[in-house]
Design an enzyme around this catalytic site. Structure first.
Site, PDB file in Angstrom:
ATOM      1  N   ARG A 179     -10.599 130.173 -18.849  1.00 28.05           N
ATOM      2  CA  ARG A 179     -11.409 129.368 -17.938  1.00 28.05           C
ATOM      3  C   ARG A 179     -11.675 128.010 -18.585  1.00 28.05           C
ATOM      4  O   ARG A 179     -11.866 127.908 -19.798  1.00 28.05           O
ATOM      5  CB  ARG A 179     -12.746 130.059 -17.652  1.00 28.05           C
ATOM      6  CG  ARG A 179     -12.637 131.257 -16.713  1.00 28.05           C
ATOM      7  CD  ARG A 179     -12.256 130.852 -15.279  1.00 28.05           C
ATOM      8  NE  ARG A 179     -12.222 131.968 -14.359  1.00 28.05           N
ATOM      9  CZ  ARG A 179     -11.117 132.632 -14.013  1.00 28.05           C
ATOM     10  NH1 ARG A 179      -9.952 132.309 -14.524  1.00 28.05           N
ATOM     11  NH2 ARG A 179     -11.178 133.621 -13.132  1.00 28.05           N
ATOM     12  N   HIS A 182      -3.522 125.954 -13.127  1.00 30.05           N
ATOM     13  CA  HIS A 182      -4.084 127.317 -13.019  1.00 30.05           C
ATOM     14  C   HIS A 182      -3.048 128.273 -12.414  1.00 30.05           C
ATOM     15  O   HIS A 182      -3.253 128.832 -11.330  1.00 30.05           O
ATOM     16  CB  HIS A 182      -5.365 127.303 -12.170  1.00 30.05           C
ATOM     17  CG  HIS A 182      -6.219 128.526 -12.388  1.00 30.05           C
ATOM     18  ND1 HIS A 182      -7.581 128.494 -12.469  1.00 30.05           N
ATOM     19  CD2 HIS A 182      -5.889 129.835 -12.543  1.00 30.05           C
ATOM     20  CE1 HIS A 182      -8.063 129.710 -12.661  1.00 30.05           C
ATOM     21  NE2 HIS A 182      -7.032 130.558 -12.703  1.00 30.05           N
TER      22      HIS A 182
HETATM   23  P1  NDP Z   1     -10.695 142.073 -19.907  1.00 26.92           P
HETATM   24  O1  NDP Z   1     -12.071 142.286 -19.414  1.00 26.92           O
HETATM   25  O2  NDP Z   1      -9.712 143.184 -19.801  1.00 26.92           O
HETATM   26  O3  NDP Z   1     -10.747 141.639 -21.446  1.00 26.92           O
HETATM   27  C1  NDP Z   1     -11.700 140.784 -21.955  1.00 26.92           C
HETATM   28  C2  NDP Z   1     -11.597 140.771 -23.465  1.00 26.92           C
HETATM   29  O4  NDP Z   1     -12.486 139.765 -23.981  1.00 26.92           O
HETATM   30  C3  NDP Z   1     -12.018 142.091 -24.116  1.00 26.92           C
HETATM   31  O5  NDP Z   1     -11.225 142.370 -25.234  1.00 26.92           O
HETATM   32  C4  NDP Z   1     -13.450 141.805 -24.555  1.00 26.92           C
HETATM   33  O6  NDP Z   1     -13.890 142.549 -25.668  1.00 26.92           O
HETATM   34  C5  NDP Z   1     -13.329 140.346 -24.953  1.00 26.92           C
HETATM   35  N1  NDP Z   1     -14.650 139.706 -24.962  1.00 26.92           N
HETATM   36  C6  NDP Z   1     -15.532 139.580 -23.945  1.00 26.92           C
HETATM   37  N2  NDP Z   1     -16.642 138.950 -24.358  1.00 26.92           N
HETATM   38  C7  NDP Z   1     -16.466 138.675 -25.660  1.00 26.92           C
HETATM   39  C8  NDP Z   1     -17.248 138.048 -26.654  1.00 26.92           C
HETATM   40  N3  NDP Z   1     -18.479 137.571 -26.391  1.00 26.92           N
HETATM   41  N4  NDP Z   1     -16.753 137.946 -27.906  1.00 26.92           N
HETATM   42  C9  NDP Z   1     -15.522 138.425 -28.214  1.00 26.92           C
HETATM   43  N5  NDP Z   1     -14.711 139.039 -27.307  1.00 26.92           N
HETATM   44  C10 NDP Z   1     -15.190 139.153 -26.050  1.00 26.92           C
HETATM   45  O7  NDP Z   1     -10.144 140.781 -19.154  1.00 26.92           O
HETATM   46  P2  NDP Z   1      -8.630 140.378 -18.777  1.00 26.92           P
HETATM   47  O8  NDP Z   1      -7.809 140.502 -20.015  1.00 26.92           O
HETATM   48  O9  NDP Z   1      -8.184 141.097 -17.574  1.00 26.92           O
HETATM   49  O10 NDP Z   1      -8.823 138.845 -18.374  1.00 26.92           O
HETATM   50  C11 NDP Z   1      -9.358 137.902 -19.279  1.00 26.92           C
HETATM   51  C12 NDP Z   1      -9.671 136.592 -18.572  1.00 26.92           C
HETATM   52  O11 NDP Z   1      -8.458 135.903 -18.269  1.00 26.92           O
HETATM   53  C13 NDP Z   1     -10.343 136.721 -17.195  1.00 26.92           C
HETATM   54  O12 NDP Z   1     -11.728 136.945 -17.329  1.00 26.92           O
HETATM   55  C14 NDP Z   1     -10.038 135.373 -16.559  1.00 26.92           C
HETATM   56  O13 NDP Z   1     -11.068 134.443 -16.875  1.00 26.92           O
HETATM   57  C15 NDP Z   1      -8.735 134.941 -17.256  1.00 26.92           C
HETATM   58  N6  NDP Z   1      -7.617 134.914 -16.300  1.00 26.92           N
HETATM   59  C16 NDP Z   1      -6.949 133.728 -16.106  1.00 26.92           C
HETATM   60  C17 NDP Z   1      -5.881 133.672 -15.236  1.00 26.92           C
HETATM   61  C18 NDP Z   1      -5.120 132.408 -15.053  1.00 26.92           C
HETATM   62  O14 NDP Z   1      -4.243 132.349 -14.179  1.00 26.92           O
HETATM   63  N7  NDP Z   1      -5.352 131.369 -15.825  1.00 26.92           N
HETATM   64  C19 NDP Z   1      -5.423 134.855 -14.506  1.00 26.92           C
HETATM   65  C20 NDP Z   1      -6.178 136.044 -14.792  1.00 26.92           C
HETATM   66  C21 NDP Z   1      -7.231 136.056 -15.664  1.00 26.92           C
HETATM   67  P3  NDP Z   1     -14.010 144.163 -25.605  1.00 26.92           P
HETATM   68  O15 NDP Z   1     -12.581 144.655 -25.754  1.00 26.92           O
HETATM   69  O16 NDP Z   1     -14.854 144.508 -26.760  1.00 26.92           O
HETATM   70  O17 NDP Z   1     -14.605 144.487 -24.259  1.00 26.92           O
HETATM   71  C1  OXD Z   2      -8.085 135.406 -12.169  1.00 20.96           C
HETATM   72  C2  OXD Z   2      -7.469 134.093 -12.027  1.00 20.96           C
HETATM   73  O1  OXD Z   2      -9.177 135.508 -12.748  1.00 20.96           O
HETATM   74  O2  OXD Z   2      -6.498 133.983 -11.240  1.00 20.96           O
HETATM   75  O3  OXD Z   2      -7.481 136.399 -11.721  1.00 20.96           O
HETATM   76  O4  OXD Z   2      -7.886 133.130 -12.674  1.00 20.96           O
END
Ligand code: NDP
Ligand code: OXD
Length: 306
Positions: free
Chosen positions: A221, A269
């Site tokens: 993000r 994006h």
């Molecule tokens: P998940 O919820 O599966 O994974 C999130 C990860 O981040 C987990 O490992 C979690 O830790 C870690 N995390 C969360 N908070 C913290 C913190 N404070 N400190 C350290 N680690 C932290 O999410 P996804 O992998 O499915 O997606 C990740 C992000 O990717 C989405 O939230 C979205 O913003 C972005 N995204 C972007 C897209 C794009 O097109 N640019 C498309 C899709 C997603 P833990 O394992 O301990 O829970």
């Molecule tokens: C998502 C994205 O969060 O597309 O899935 O950014």
């Protein structure tokens, strides 16, 4: 069962048609102000009015992995939110990140610039072990990215909130390990959710800890990154470049320095797009599981914010 669809910037018709095929016994309609209450909602960035009028929903299914936009709204405390879990995004994210890492590591951007000037220049091969790649966030997308990077034999590190174990990846967890993690990385990939704890996490202080000549890839993000801090560290030479797919304001405003900065590559994006068929199949399966009282994957914890 009644399902309402409320999706900003998305054509409703193909989603309605797909959901009706997948859930033939349900009544599925597009939301409009004053629409009757539904049992479930399929949403992307709905307005507050939608939430205010649909207080009795059993669950809201987000057409995306990130729920930051949804959690900005005033939601009833009992509202269940379910996010997309991969649904075809993980492999796209792995492609995008590997492409960006390899383009930087193999200096393809510099070769392109040379060729444009008619120059035949071979650069000295770089040593892979000098380019450890750190992935912030070892969730559904982050873990898939680490596995793809390992195929190219990069040293890979990962950082998450709770301790994780990923084959072939040096894993770090929590705030106490963050600085050690950062200082071991030459390439940094951000795949964190946007939460109160992670907003502005890529800033002057944290990016300065990366090895000199480091490269930053932000695919999570825009609000994770303090844009002027990135620019200052590029200008000082501490950072070599960045690939950015997400921005604090999207679309990126005309005249923004990222459009023309020679060390910044931007994309609109698009690193991991929501795939309609996969998403509909996943959401329909989850709605049915929910109705049967079964646990569903991707239930959001409103306190953690992801
Ligand atoms: P998940 O919820 O599966 O994974 C999130 C990860 O981040 C987990 O490992 C979690 O830790 C870690 N995390 C969360 N908070 C913290 C913190 N404070 N400190 C350290 N680690 C932290 O999410 P996804 O992998 O499915 O997606 C990740 C992000 O990717 C989405 O939230 C979205 O913003 C972005 N995204 C972007 C897209 C794009 O097109 N640019 C498309 C899709 C997603 P833990 O394992 O301990 O829970
Ligand atoms: C998502 C994205 O969060 O597309 O899935 O950014």
């Amino acid at each position: 069962m009644n399902i309402t669809l409320c999706c900003a910037n998305t054509k409703a018709e193909p989603w309605l048609a797909g959901l009706r095929m997948a859930l033939p016994h349900a009544t599925i309609t597009e939301w409009h102000p004053g629409a009757p209450p539904a049992d479930h909602a399929v949403v992307w960035q709905p307005p507050q009015q939608f939430i205010d009028e649909q207080q009795g929903l059993k669950a809201m299914f987000n057409i995306g992995a990130g729920v930051d936009a949804l959690l900005k709204l005033q939601l009833p405390s009992s509202m269940k939110i379910v996010r997309l879990d991969d649904a075809g995004m993980a492999v796209q994210m792995a492609e995008y990140v590997c492409h960006a890492v390899i383009r930087y590591f193999r200096e393809f951007d510099r070769y392109e610039a040379d060729v444009a000037q008619g120059l035949w220049v071979q650069r000295k091969p770089r040593v892979r072990n000098d380019f450890p790649v750190g992935v912030m966030g070892l969730g559904v997308l982050g873990e898939r990215v680490t596995q793809a990077l390992r195929q190219f034999e990069f040293p890979v590190r990962g950082w998450s909130r709770s301790p994780r174990s990923v084959e072939g990846v040096a894993c770090y967890a929590g705030p106490s390990a963050f600085r050690t993690f950062l200082s071991s990385c030459r390439v940094l990939v951000n795949l964190l959710p946007l939460t109160l704890d992670t907003r502005n996490i890529l800033n002057h202080d944290t990016l300065s800890l990366l090895r000199p000549g480091a490269y930053v890839i932000n695919v999570a993000r825009g609000a994770h990154l303090v844009e002027e801090d990135l620019l200052a560290l590029l200008d000082s030479g501490h950072l070599a470049g960045a690939t950015l797919d997400v921005f604090r304001t999207e679309p990126l405003p005309a005249g923004h320095p990222f459009w023309t900065h020679p060390a910044i590559t931007i994309t609109p994006h698009t690193s991991a797009r929501t795939l309609r068929e996969e998403s509909i199949a996943q959401i329909a399966g989850k709605i049915l599981a929910f109705e049967r009282g079964e646990a569903v994957v991707g239930l959001v914890d409103p306190v953690l914010g992801y």
